[in-house]
Motif scaffolding. Structure first.
Motif, PDB file in Angstrom:
ATOM      1  N   ARG A 182      33.639  41.683  27.401  1.00 31.51           N
ATOM      2  CA  ARG A 182      33.401  40.298  27.810  1.00 31.51           C
ATOM      3  C   ARG A 182      32.673  40.269  29.148  1.00 31.51           C
ATOM      4  O   ARG A 182      33.105  40.879  30.124  1.00 31.51           O
ATOM      5  CB  ARG A 182      34.732  39.556  27.938  1.00 31.51           C
ATOM      6  CG  ARG A 182      35.389  39.186  26.616  1.00 31.51           C
ATOM      7  CD  ARG A 182      34.884  37.876  26.053  1.00 31.51           C
ATOM      8  NE  ARG A 182      34.963  36.766  26.993  1.00 31.51           N
ATOM      9  CZ  ARG A 182      35.346  35.533  26.655  1.00 31.51           C
ATOM     10  NH1 ARG A 182      35.697  35.255  25.406  1.00 31.51           N
ATOM     11  NH2 ARG A 182      35.354  34.559  27.550  1.00 31.51           N
ATOM     12  N   GLU A 183      31.580  39.524  29.205  1.00 30.38           N
ATOM     13  CA  GLU A 183      30.745  39.520  30.407  1.00 30.38           C
ATOM     14  C   GLU A 183      31.356  38.732  31.557  1.00 30.38           C
ATOM     15  O   GLU A 183      30.912  38.861  32.698  1.00 30.38           O
ATOM     16  CB  GLU A 183      29.365  38.959  30.073  1.00 30.38           C
ATOM     17  CG  GLU A 183      28.578  39.840  29.128  1.00 30.38           C
ATOM     18  CD  GLU A 183      27.317  39.151  28.640  1.00 30.38           C
ATOM     19  OE1 GLU A 183      26.247  39.435  29.196  1.00 30.38           O
ATOM     20  OE2 GLU A 183      27.419  38.317  27.713  1.00 30.38           O
ATOM     21  N   ASP A 184      32.373  37.918  31.269  1.00 28.82           N
ATOM     22  CA  ASP A 184      32.992  37.144  32.337  1.00 28.82           C
ATOM     23  C   ASP A 184      34.169  37.873  32.978  1.00 28.82           C
ATOM     24  O   ASP A 184      34.890  37.296  33.796  1.00 28.82           O
ATOM     25  CB  ASP A 184      33.421  35.757  31.848  1.00 28.82           C
ATOM     26  CG  ASP A 184      34.130  35.766  30.502  1.00 28.82           C
ATOM     27  OD1 ASP A 184      34.210  36.842  29.865  1.00 28.82           O
ATOM     28  OD2 ASP A 184      34.607  34.703  30.081  1.00 28.82           O
ATOM     29  N   ILE A 185      34.366  39.143  32.654  1.00 28.46           N
ATOM     30  CA  ILE A 185      35.375  39.947  33.343  1.00 28.46           C
ATOM     31  C   ILE A 185      34.775  40.496  34.630  1.00 28.46           C
ATOM     32  O   ILE A 185      33.697  41.088  34.622  1.00 28.46           O
ATOM     33  CB  ILE A 185      35.856  41.116  32.454  1.00 28.46           C
ATOM     34  CG1 ILE A 185      36.539  40.601  31.184  1.00 28.46           C
ATOM     35  CG2 ILE A 185      36.825  42.009  33.239  1.00 28.46           C
ATOM     36  CD1 ILE A 185      36.909  41.682  30.198  1.00 28.46           C
ATOM     37  N   ASP A 186      35.472  40.296  35.733  1.00 24.28           N
ATOM     38  CA  ASP A 186      35.065  40.861  37.016  1.00 24.28           C
ATOM     39  C   ASP A 186      35.754  42.214  37.163  1.00 24.28           C
ATOM     40  O   ASP A 186      36.931  42.284  37.516  1.00 24.28           O
ATOM     41  CB  ASP A 186      35.463  39.922  38.156  1.00 24.28           C
ATOM     42  CG  ASP A 186      35.098  40.459  39.527  1.00 24.28           C
ATOM     43  OD1 ASP A 186      34.525  41.571  39.610  1.00 24.28           O
ATOM     44  OD2 ASP A 186      35.394  39.779  40.523  1.00 24.28           O
ATOM     45  N   PHE A 187      35.019  43.299  36.892  1.00 21.06           N
ATOM     46  CA  PHE A 187      35.640  44.619  36.935  1.00 21.06           C
ATOM     47  C   PHE A 187      35.866  45.119  38.361  1.00 21.06           C
ATOM     48  O   PHE A 187      36.483  46.162  38.557  1.00 21.06           O
ATOM     49  CB  PHE A 187      34.822  45.625  36.119  1.00 21.06           C
ATOM     50  CG  PHE A 187      35.133  45.571  34.652  1.00 21.06           C
ATOM     51  CD1 PHE A 187      36.193  46.273  34.121  1.00 21.06           C
ATOM     52  CD2 PHE A 187      34.382  44.765  33.802  1.00 21.06           C
ATOM     53  CE1 PHE A 187      36.505  46.204  32.769  1.00 21.06           C
ATOM     54  CE2 PHE A 187      34.680  44.695  32.443  1.00 21.06           C
ATOM     55  CZ  PHE A 187      35.747  45.417  31.926  1.00 21.06           C
ATOM     56  N   ASP A 188      35.379  44.394  39.364  1.00 21.48           N
ATOM     57  CA  ASP A 188      35.735  44.711  40.742  1.00 21.48           C
ATOM     58  C   ASP A 188      37.104  44.152  41.089  1.00 21.48           C
ATOM     59  O   ASP A 188      37.845  44.739  41.883  1.00 21.48           O
ATOM     60  CB  ASP A 188      34.699  44.126  41.709  1.00 21.48           C
ATOM     61  CG  ASP A 188      33.361  44.819  41.613  1.00 21.48           C
ATOM     62  OD1 ASP A 188      33.342  46.053  41.423  1.00 21.48           O
ATOM     63  OD2 ASP A 188      32.323  44.135  41.713  1.00 21.48           O
ATOM     64  N   ASN A 189      37.441  43.019  40.488  1.00 25.06           N
ATOM     65  CA  ASN A 189      38.708  42.344  40.801  1.00 25.06           C
ATOM     66  C   ASN A 189      39.164  41.550  39.579  1.00 25.06           C
ATOM     67  O   ASN A 189      39.098  40.324  39.558  1.00 25.06           O
ATOM     68  CB  ASN A 189      38.525  41.423  42.012  1.00 25.06           C
ATOM     69  CG  ASN A 189      39.820  40.803  42.474  1.00 25.06           C
ATOM     70  OD1 ASN A 189      40.897  41.374  42.305  1.00 25.06           O
ATOM     71  ND2 ASN A 189      39.734  39.610  43.042  1.00 25.06           N
ATOM     72  N   PRO A 190      39.626  42.243  38.531  1.00 32.53           N
ATOM     73  CA  PRO A 190      39.929  41.543  37.274  1.00 32.53           C
ATOM     74  C   PRO A 190      41.130  40.611  37.387  1.00 32.53           C
ATOM     75  O   PRO A 190      42.095  40.894  38.097  1.00 32.53           O
ATOM     76  CB  PRO A 190      40.215  42.696  36.299  1.00 32.53           C
ATOM     77  CG  PRO A 190      40.603  43.852  37.158  1.00 32.53           C
ATOM     78  CD  PRO A 190      39.845  43.689  38.447  1.00 32.53           C
ATOM     79  N   ASP A 191      41.047  39.489  36.678  1.00 30.41           N
ATOM     80  CA  ASP A 191      42.129  38.515  36.600  1.00 30.41           C
ATOM     81  C   ASP A 191      43.043  38.943  35.453  1.00 30.41           C
ATOM     82  O   ASP A 191      42.746  38.692  34.285  1.00 30.41           O
ATOM     83  CB  ASP A 191      41.531  37.125  36.347  1.00 30.41           C
ATOM     84  CG  ASP A 191      42.585  36.049  36.236  1.00 30.41           C
ATOM     85  OD1 ASP A 191      43.790  36.368  36.170  1.00 30.41           O
ATOM     86  OD2 ASP A 191      42.211  34.858  36.194  1.00 30.41           O
ATOM     87  N   PHE A 192      44.160  39.582  35.785  1.00 28.79           N
ATOM     88  CA  PHE A 192      45.044  40.107  34.748  1.00 28.79           C
ATOM     89  C   PHE A 192      45.816  39.012  34.024  1.00 28.79           C
ATOM     90  O   PHE A 192      46.356  39.258  32.945  1.00 28.79           O
ATOM     91  CB  PHE A 192      46.007  41.136  35.336  1.00 28.79           C
ATOM     92  CG  PHE A 192      45.344  42.417  35.754  1.00 28.79           C
ATOM     93  CD1 PHE A 192      44.498  43.094  34.892  1.00 28.79           C
ATOM     94  CD2 PHE A 192      45.561  42.944  37.016  1.00 28.79           C
ATOM     95  CE1 PHE A 192      43.883  44.274  35.272  1.00 28.79           C
ATOM     96  CE2 PHE A 192      44.958  44.128  37.404  1.00 28.79           C
ATOM     97  CZ  PHE A 192      44.107  44.791  36.532  1.00 28.79           C
ATOM     98  N   ASP A 193      45.895  37.837  34.591  1.00 29.40           N
ATOM     99  CA  ASP A 193      46.496  36.735  33.841  1.00 29.40           C
ATOM    100  C   ASP A 193      45.610  36.355  32.654  1.00 29.40           C
ATOM    101  O   ASP A 193      46.100  36.021  31.574  1.00 29.40           O
ATOM    102  CB  ASP A 193      46.686  35.509  34.745  1.00 29.40           C
ATOM    103  CG  ASP A 193      47.770  35.724  35.795  1.00 29.40           C
ATOM    104  OD1 ASP A 193      48.692  36.514  35.525  1.00 29.40           O
ATOM    105  OD2 ASP A 193      47.677  35.117  36.873  1.00 29.40           O
TER     106      ASP A 193
END
Length: 293
Positions: A182-193
């Protein structure tokens, strides 16, 4: 809490036998710090040199916009003269990147600056591909269509690389009929919720400096961030595993053509469907509640 990432092992130099036995056969990543030390590129390959020898070339540029049904496979978003692009890189942060560009075909003098490494892999002797990026520009999480073993060399500056083995795919929110998460995942600071499966993923991280080489085994997921402006070169060897050869053939011969056909037929609805499926399939397979929205 961030991603579960281990530092990639590093060596200064390595023999062909040790590289094959400890890393290729075991499909383990490694950074070799001094593999390029005897290349002319080690001294020469800075942005100023590229500007001097290739400044008049018009280059394709990509940014970080989401995939659109209107885009063709690997279609560029813009183009610019190389001299103007390098001026932009050195002036300010930019999302524009050069991706999979065969610059050496247009500027043959660059071929004299590197050596095909005798490292035990049978490298594909096509001209190598180059990649450029500006400060903080990112390459979304993906794996390569051909499942190659990749030697990724970085020049001029610093690049952060986050990689995951293929067995971590169940946690990666892979898009169906595609090579990306998914392109809206921020792999620098992922939202685990929002992306709880990523809490279970175990990957690797390294920071590449000028002249260093990262070996990425076949089928590895990778996310790249240019900490400073710079550029990289990839050499590749075909997958050694029969199963990965079959997957590569399927991706090239069937998957990408099917996806292109469906984009034309369904438009943005096809992209939206795949993005939704990435969440539903990931959560269902891991027993995680599927969000209702």
């Amino acid at each position: 809490m961030g991603l579960q990432l281990s530092e990639i092992e590093r060596v200064k130099t390595i023999s062909k036998e040790d590289f094959l036995n400890h890393y290729v056969r075991k499909q383990r990543p490694v950074v070799i710090e001094r593999l390029t030390a005897d290349w002319p590129a080690y001294e020469k390959w800075k942005l100023a040199y590229i500007k001097a020898v290739a400044g008049d070339k018009t280059v394709p540029l990509y940014d970080d916009r989401p995939v659109s049904h209107k885009d063709k496979f690997n279609e560029a978003h813009a183009e610019m003269k190389m001299t103007d692009y390098i001026d932009l890189l050195e002036r300010e942060p930019t999302n524009y990147r050069i991706f999979l560009y065969n610059l050496m075909k247009e500027v043959p003098v660059l071929k004299n600056d590197f050596k095909w490494p005798d490292i035990g892999l049978k490298l594909v002797k096509q001209l190598p591909m180059l990649f450029f990026g500006g400060e903080n520009s990112k390459v979304f999480m993906h794996f390569d269509i051909d499942y190659s073993n990749i030697l990724h060399f970085h020049f001029h500056g610093v690049k952060r690389c986050v990689i995951f083995a293929p067995d971590q795919t169940p946690y990666m929110y892979k898009i169906p009929h595609a090579l990306i998460s998914r392109e809206d995942i921020d792999f620098d600071n992922p939202d685990f919720d929002r992306w709880p499966a990523l809490k279970q993923a175990k990957g690797f991280v390294t920071t590449l400096n000028h002249g260093e080489m990262l070996y990425m085994p076949e089928g590895y997921w990778h996310y790249m961030k240019y900490v400073t402006p710079g550029f990289s070169m990839s050499l590749r060897a075909f997958p050694r595993k029969i199963g990965n050869l079959a997957k590569a053939a399927y991706n090239v011969a069937i998957m990408r053509h099917f996806d292109t056909w469906m984009r034309r037929r369904k438009g943005q609805a096809w992209i939206d469907y795949k993005n939704r499926r990435a969440i539903e399939d990931t959560h269902r397979n891991l027993g995680i509640p599927i969000p209702q929205n």
